[in-house]
Design a protein around this motif. Structure first.
Motif, PDB file in Angstrom:
ATOM      1  N   ASP A  23       0.812  -1.215   0.000  1.00 57.69           N
ATOM      2  CA  ASP A  23       0.000   0.000   0.000  1.00 57.69           C
ATOM      3  C   ASP A  23       0.851   1.274   0.000  1.00 57.69           C
ATOM      4  OD1 ASP A  23      -2.166  -1.646   0.044  1.00 57.69           O
ATOM      5  OD2 ASP A  23      -2.717  -1.238   2.133  1.00 57.69           O
ATOM      6  N   GLY A  24       1.882   1.318   0.818  1.00 53.98           N
ATOM      7  CA  GLY A  24       2.724   2.517   0.914  1.00 53.98           C
ATOM      8  C   GLY A  24       3.466   2.813  -0.367  1.00 53.98           C
ATOM      9  N   TYR A  25       3.957   1.780  -1.039  1.00 49.69           N
ATOM     10  CA  TYR A  25       4.678   1.951  -2.302  1.00 49.69           C
ATOM     11  C   TYR A  25       3.748   2.549  -3.361  1.00 49.69           C
ATOM     12  CZ  TYR A  25       7.604   0.668  -6.345  1.00 49.69           C
ATOM     13  OH  TYR A  25       8.351   0.685  -7.491  1.00 49.69           O
ATOM     14  N   ARG A  27       0.819   4.228  -2.768  1.00 52.00           N
ATOM     15  CA  ARG A  27       0.292   5.520  -2.327  1.00 52.00           C
ATOM     16  C   ARG A  27       1.355   6.620  -2.354  1.00 52.00           C
ATOM     17  NH1 ARG A  27      -2.035   3.455   1.868  1.00 52.00           N
ATOM     18  NH2 ARG A  27      -0.266   3.807   3.216  1.00 52.00           N
ATOM     19  N   ASN A  28       2.604   6.298  -1.984  1.00 48.98           N
ATOM     20  CA  ASN A  28       3.640   7.314  -1.841  1.00 48.98           C
ATOM     21  C   ASN A  28       4.547   7.461  -3.055  1.00 48.98           C
ATOM     22  OD1 ASN A  28       2.796   7.852   0.791  1.00 48.98           O
ATOM     23  ND2 ASN A  28       4.035   6.172   1.586  1.00 48.98           N
ATOM     24  N   TYR A  29       4.609   6.459  -3.927  1.00 47.76           N
ATOM     25  CA  TYR A  29       5.541   6.526  -5.052  1.00 47.76           C
ATOM     26  C   TYR A  29       4.849   6.411  -6.410  1.00 47.76           C
ATOM     27  CZ  TYR A  29       9.596   5.644  -7.978  1.00 47.76           C
ATOM     28  OH  TYR A  29      10.529   5.725  -8.965  1.00 47.76           O
ATOM     29  N   PRO A  32       1.469   9.074  -7.037  1.00 52.67           N
ATOM     30  CA  PRO A  32       1.810  10.493  -7.222  1.00 52.67           C
ATOM     31  C   PRO A  32       2.613  10.768  -8.493  1.00 52.67           C
ATOM     32  CG  PRO A  32       2.298   9.830  -4.974  1.00 52.67           C
ATOM     33  CD  PRO A  32       1.949   8.579  -5.740  1.00 52.67           C
ATOM     34  N   ARG A  33       3.427   9.819  -8.930  1.00 55.32           N
ATOM     35  CA  ARG A  33       4.226  10.001 -10.142  1.00 55.32           C
ATOM     36  C   ARG A  33       3.442   9.654 -11.409  1.00 55.32           C
ATOM     37  NH1 ARG A  33       7.699   9.340  -6.213  1.00 55.32           N
ATOM     38  NH2 ARG A  33       9.737  10.306  -6.291  1.00 55.32           N
TER      39      ARG A  33
END
Length: 149
Positions: A23-25, A27-29, A32-33
């Motif tokens: 999930d973090g990969y 959501r955060n990477y 957004p890109r």
């Protein structure tokens, strides 16, 4: 989290692939890109469109990739950039600049996302960059970086 890739991500997949990531990969990477979108049942329809677009742009076979590799390795690429004293550049050479220089030197038109820089080019002189043409074919391109007058 299940996502649909819209761009190639090394080590993960190609455009149109549906992959499961943490999930973090996502959501955060990835999100957004804008290299991925969330998977939904409605998004499954987009997958087919992305895959069709990829087939049009993609080098289809290893033979075709080897032909492009031979063209790339035969091209002398010279890139003129602004530099300070001691041969250090103002900034660094980007993959987009490299793709434009290859095309203007008479080489094939390559996608900037296929250019892999081991580390940023921040000095004058000869440098080697890799171009991933196919999952099994990697071309090495020599680039001569010189100061712009």
């Amino acid at each position: 989290m299940k996502i649909i890739l819209t761009s190639e991500v090394s080590g993960l997949g190609a455009p149109g692939d549906v992959v499961e990531v943490k999930d973090g990969y996502a959501r955060n990477y990835l999100l957004p890109r804008r290299v991925a979108i969330r998977w939904t049942r409605g998004g499954e329809k987009d997958v087919e469109q992305i895959r069709r677009g990829r087939k049009i742009r993609e080098i289809a076979s290893i033979e075709q990739a080897n032909d492009v590799k031979a063209q790339l390795e035969g091209v002398q690429v010279r890139l003129k950039v602004r530099a300070g004293t001691g041969g250090r550049l103002f900034g660094s050479v980007t993959p987009a600049e490299i793709a434009d220089a290859v095309k203007s030197a008479g080489g094939p038109d390559i996608d900037k996302r296929r250019i892999e820089l081991g580390r940023p080019i921040k000095s004058l002189g000869a440098h080697q960059v890799s171009v991933r043409l196919h999952p099994e074919v990697l071309a090495k391109v020599s680039i001569e970086v010189s100061p712009a007058k």
